[in-house]
Scaffold this motif. Structure first.
Motif, PDB file in Angstrom:
ATOM      1  N   UNK A   1     -77.181  16.050  12.551  1.00 45.98           N
ATOM      2  CA  UNK A   1     -78.124  17.031  12.039  1.00 45.98           C
ATOM      3  C   UNK A   1     -79.412  16.304  11.644  1.00 45.98           C
ATOM      4  N   UNK A   2     -80.526  16.853  12.096  1.00 45.41           N
ATOM      5  CA  UNK A   2     -81.800  16.263  11.681  1.00 45.41           C
ATOM      6  C   UNK A   2     -82.202  15.063  12.510  1.00 45.41           C
ATOM      7  N   UNK A   3     -81.358  14.666  13.421  1.00 45.89           N
ATOM      8  CA  UNK A   3     -81.741  13.550  14.291  1.00 45.89           C
ATOM      9  C   UNK A   3     -81.535  13.974  15.732  1.00 45.89           C
ATOM     10  N   UNK A   4     -82.185  13.243  16.621  1.00 46.65           N
ATOM     11  CA  UNK A   4     -81.978  13.569  18.035  1.00 46.65           C
ATOM     12  C   UNK A   4     -81.083  12.510  18.661  1.00 46.65           C
ATOM     13  N   UNK A   5     -80.188  11.986  17.846  1.00 42.86           N
ATOM     14  CA  UNK A   5     -79.396  10.843  18.300  1.00 42.86           C
ATOM     15  C   UNK A   5     -77.944  11.213  18.497  1.00 42.86           C
ATOM     16  N   UNK A   6     -77.661  12.522  18.682  1.00 47.33           N
ATOM     17  CA  UNK A   6     -76.249  12.906  18.715  1.00 47.33           C
ATOM     18  C   UNK A   6     -75.469  12.178  19.806  1.00 47.33           C
ATOM     19  N   UNK A   7     -76.123  11.953  20.946  1.00 46.35           N
ATOM     20  CA  UNK A   7     -75.406  11.305  22.049  1.00 46.35           C
ATOM     21  C   UNK A   7     -74.983   9.894  21.650  1.00 46.35           C
ATOM     22  N   UNK A   8     -75.895   9.164  21.004  1.00 47.86           N
ATOM     23  CA  UNK A   8     -75.564   7.797  20.582  1.00 47.86           C
ATOM     24  C   UNK A   8     -74.503   7.826  19.504  1.00 47.86           C
ATOM     25  N   UNK A   9     -74.601   8.800  18.581  1.00 52.07           N
ATOM     26  CA  UNK A   9     -73.657   8.839  17.467  1.00 52.07           C
ATOM     27  C   UNK A   9     -72.245   9.136  17.960  1.00 52.07           C
ATOM     28  N   UNK A  10     -72.112  10.162  18.813  1.00 52.44           N
ATOM     29  CA  UNK A  10     -70.728  10.438  19.223  1.00 52.44           C
ATOM     30  C   UNK A  10     -70.213   9.415  20.229  1.00 52.44           C
ATOM     31  N   UNK A  11     -71.115   8.840  21.027  1.00 48.54           N
ATOM     32  CA  UNK A  11     -70.675   7.760  21.907  1.00 48.54           C
ATOM     33  C   UNK A  11     -70.168   6.573  21.108  1.00 48.54           C
ATOM     34  N   UNK A  12     -70.902   6.236  20.039  1.00 46.18           N
ATOM     35  CA  UNK A  12     -70.488   5.115  19.199  1.00 46.18           C
ATOM     36  C   UNK A  12     -69.118   5.412  18.603  1.00 46.18           C
ATOM     37  N   UNK A  13     -68.938   6.652  18.124  1.00 42.50           N
ATOM     38  CA  UNK A  13     -67.661   7.025  17.521  1.00 42.50           C
ATOM     39  C   UNK A  13     -66.538   6.934  18.552  1.00 42.50           C
ATOM     40  N   UNK A  14     -66.801   7.437  19.772  1.00 44.42           N
ATOM     41  CA  UNK A  14     -65.769   7.414  20.819  1.00 44.42           C
ATOM     42  C   UNK A  14     -65.374   5.976  21.162  1.00 44.42           C
ATOM     43  N   UNK A  15     -66.383   5.131  21.369  1.00 45.05           N
ATOM     44  CA  UNK A  15     -66.064   3.760  21.754  1.00 45.05           C
ATOM     45  C   UNK A  15     -65.409   2.988  20.611  1.00 45.05           C
ATOM     46  N   UNK A  16     -65.791   3.304  19.368  1.00 43.99           N
ATOM     47  CA  UNK A  16     -65.132   2.658  18.227  1.00 43.99           C
ATOM     48  C   UNK A  16     -63.645   2.980  18.231  1.00 43.99           C
ATOM     49  N   UNK A  17     -63.327   4.267  18.459  1.00 41.52           N
ATOM     50  CA  UNK A  17     -61.914   4.664  18.473  1.00 41.52           C
ATOM     51  C   UNK A  17     -61.183   3.977  19.634  1.00 41.52           C
ATOM     52  N   UNK A  18     -61.822   3.962  20.814  1.00 45.89           N
ATOM     53  CA  UNK A  18     -61.183   3.346  21.982  1.00 45.89           C
ATOM     54  C   UNK A  18     -60.919   1.861  21.717  1.00 45.89           C
ATOM     55  N   UNK A  19     -61.892   1.209  21.062  1.00 41.09           N
ATOM     56  CA  UNK A  19     -61.809  -0.236  20.856  1.00 41.09           C
ATOM     57  C   UNK A  19     -60.899  -0.621  19.700  1.00 41.09           C
ATOM     58  N   UNK A  20     -61.004   0.122  18.583  1.00 41.43           N
ATOM     59  CA  UNK A  20     -60.389  -0.361  17.342  1.00 41.43           C
ATOM     60  C   UNK A  20     -59.087   0.337  16.969  1.00 41.43           C
ATOM     61  N   UNK A  21     -58.690   1.400  17.692  1.00 37.55           N
ATOM     62  CA  UNK A  21     -57.525   2.166  17.247  1.00 37.55           C
ATOM     63  C   UNK A  21     -56.213   1.538  17.708  1.00 37.55           C
ATOM     64  N   UNK A  22     -56.290   0.435  18.447  1.00 33.40           N
ATOM     65  CA  UNK A  22     -55.050  -0.155  18.946  1.00 33.40           C
ATOM     66  C   UNK A  22     -54.498   0.613  20.131  1.00 33.40           C
ATOM     67  N   UNK A  23     -55.336   1.482  20.730  1.00 36.36           N
ATOM     68  CA  UNK A  23     -54.890   2.230  21.897  1.00 36.36           C
ATOM     69  C   UNK A  23     -54.654   1.277  23.070  1.00 36.36           C
TER      70      UNK A  23
END
Lengths: 263, 265
Positions: free
Chosen positions: B170-192
């Motif tokens: 909200x308030x930023x135009x960075x949603x793509x970067x934010x959710x991409x970062x979240x997705x890759x963090x989960x892929x990398x750090x969740x032990x998947x």
């Protein structure tokens, strides 16, 4: 100078201007960070860390595979954004119906997208490899550069094919997302084609990245496989020819039916 | 005091909000696009991770990656899709209307997010079956069937994190970067895909991310070991993200009202 010569020069100028425009455009688009920074780090770590083999040879294979996979994702997303801005600004119809052939615009923009994202991705990879203290071999920098030049050409040519989809449908992002993984899977970049079922190895042979992977790895080891480079060049020419034909046909149809900007 | 009529009306409104989420999902992703692009993408993605696991660590690596890959399918709907819930208002210019509505914007976003949550579960099931068969992991798939409720808990925590990350868009135009970062963090750090203990920093980050504890529970259950503690931790992580999401959206709404600013513009 002959008319022909002037036309070629003019075409090159249009492509250069479009490449610069696209680089400026994607520098402000956040998706590029996802593709050229997050993705290479994640792919590299996931492919390297669980593996027992951390030799320079394995490191090179994985690093080249990640570089090519990322370059492909960036090309797919880059070409997706080529026409997205035109659509958003309402200039798609003008770009496609202008005096300059629209294919030069899309090719130039595709080249800009591939160039910028490949350089960013390689920088990310280099930093990550250093941080992991993972050795790689880089025997023939000149041959490697040649390989990356073919990679950029291949990316621009495929960009034209993907650009066609964006003239046809407004669901371009979903289509691009769909295209990303099958090519990474079948392109033999991180998954050796030998472990795929036989019919799929044929599909793999039609992907230029598979041959570039082989060429780049053998170049890095000191004995470049020029036949693989040759296949990659032939496929790139094929993509470009198909893209030029398809894009031209689709634009003609959209103009004839008056459906530009409406889909 | 709330009259029965008022309570009934609130339920009716909640129902309309949830329904609207589904209608909007359908408009953004018509069935032909779901069938031709979104599902195949998720199936290919899952097969890719399984084969990458095989290349890295043989049959055991493939099995390990399949168990993890099924959970990472949830990042598409749970993180990326969820981020679009408030962003849609940004592009449609309707946030100011939400601010003056009877239902607080936070609840509108939560309600519309139900569709993303539901679709993420459907997507996970599709990839679970199709990729399980295509990648030759059907034995693991059958073993996992009784454990699917654990994946459901992961779906809930993933969507909870998705709501919290969405509020940052909200308030930023960075949603793509934010959710991409979240997705890759989960892929990398969740032990998947990277077993716990390989790189300690990943485990530390992963401990507050969705899927980490849930996957530990799934892997423990597969090995006939106790799993309840890890699954409870997964639920706790999800509850934490949900509270954070509620707080962030509510704070943003209050700020928008106070300053007269439209955080979405």
């Amino acid at each position: 100078m002959t008319d022909q010569g002037r036309r070629v020069l003019r075409g090159a100028e249009v492509m250069l201007v479009c490449a610069r425009l696209q680089m400026a455009e994607i520098r402000t688009a956040w998706i590029i960070i996802g593709v050229t920074i997050f993705q290479p780090i994640v792919f590299l770590l996931v492919a390297l860390l669980p593996s027992a083999d951390r030799s320079a040879e394995a490191g090179t294979r994985v690093a080249v595979g990640v570089a090519l996979s990322v370059s492909w994702s960036a090309t797919a997303w880059g070409s997706a954004s080529v026409l997205r801005r035109e659509r958003a600004m309402g200039t798609l119809a003008r770009a496609l119906a202008g005096l300059v052939d629209a294919r030069l615009i899309v090719l130039g923009k595709g080249l800009g997208a591939s160039l910028l994202s490949t350089v960013w991705a390689l920088a990310t990879l280099a930093v990550t490899l250093v941080a992991l203290r993972q050795p790689v071999s880089l025997a023939n920098p000149g041959w490697l550069l040649l390989g990356f030049a073919v990679l950029l050409a291949s990316g621009s040519a495929v960009g034209l094919l993907i650009g066609s989809v964006f003239v046809l449908t407004r669901y371009g992002p979903q289509v691009t997302a769909f295209l990303t993984f099958p090519v990474i899977l079948l392109g033999g970049m991180l998954i050796p084609p030998e472990i795929l079922p036989t019919p799929l190895t044929w599909v793999s042979a039609l992907i230029s990245l598979r041959w570039l992977q082989e060429y780049l790895i053998t170049s890095a080891a000191g004995s470049p496989n020029l036949a693989a480079l040759g296949y990659a060049v032939v496929l790139t020419v094929g993509y470009a020819a198909a893209g030029i034909g398809l894009f031209g046909g689709i634009v003609d149809r959209s103009r004839r039916e008056g459906t530009l900007d409406l889909t | 005091m709330t009259s029965p009529d008022y309570a009934a009306e609130r339920w009716w409104r909640a129902g309309r909000i949830v329904r609207f989420g589904f209608v909007q999902y359908r408009a953004d992703n018509p069935p032909r696009i779901v069938l031709a692009a979104i599902w195949p993408r998720l199936i290919f993605q899952t097969v890719f991770w399984v084969l990458l696991g095989f290349v890295a660590a043989g049959d055991e690596g493939a099995r390990f990656a399949y168990v993890g890959a099924v959970a990472t399918v949830l990042t598409l709907g749970g993180l990326a899709g969820m981020s679009d819930v408030p962003v849609d208002d940004k592009y449609a210019g309707t946030y100011s209307r939400l601010l003056v509505g009877l239902t607080p914007p936070t609840l509108v976003f939560f309600g519309r997010g139900v569709a993303q949550l539901a679709m993420s579960v459907v997507e996970m099931l599709v990839a679970f079956v199709a990729a399980g068969l295509l990648s030759g992991q059907w034995r693991t798939m059958l073993e996992l069937v009784p454990l699917l409720p654990m994946y459901l808990v992961i779906a809930l925590t993933m969507s909870a994190m998705g709501l919290a990350t969405a509020s940052f868009c909200v308030g930023k135009r960075a949603e793509v970067a934010i959710y991409n970062a979240a997705m890759y963090l989960v892929i990398l750090c969740s032990g998947a895909f990277i077993p716990r203990g390989t790189l300690p920093v990943l485990d530390v980050i992963g401990s507050v991310l969705p899927a980490t504890h849930g996957l530990l529970a799934v892997r423990s259950a597969l090995a006939d070991e106790p799993w309840l503690a890890e699954l409870s931790l997964e639920a706790a992580v999800g509850a934490g993200w949900l509270v954070l999401a509620f707080y962030l959206f509510t704070a943003q709404t209050a700020r928008s009202r106070r300053t007269g600013s439209d955080s979405f513009s």
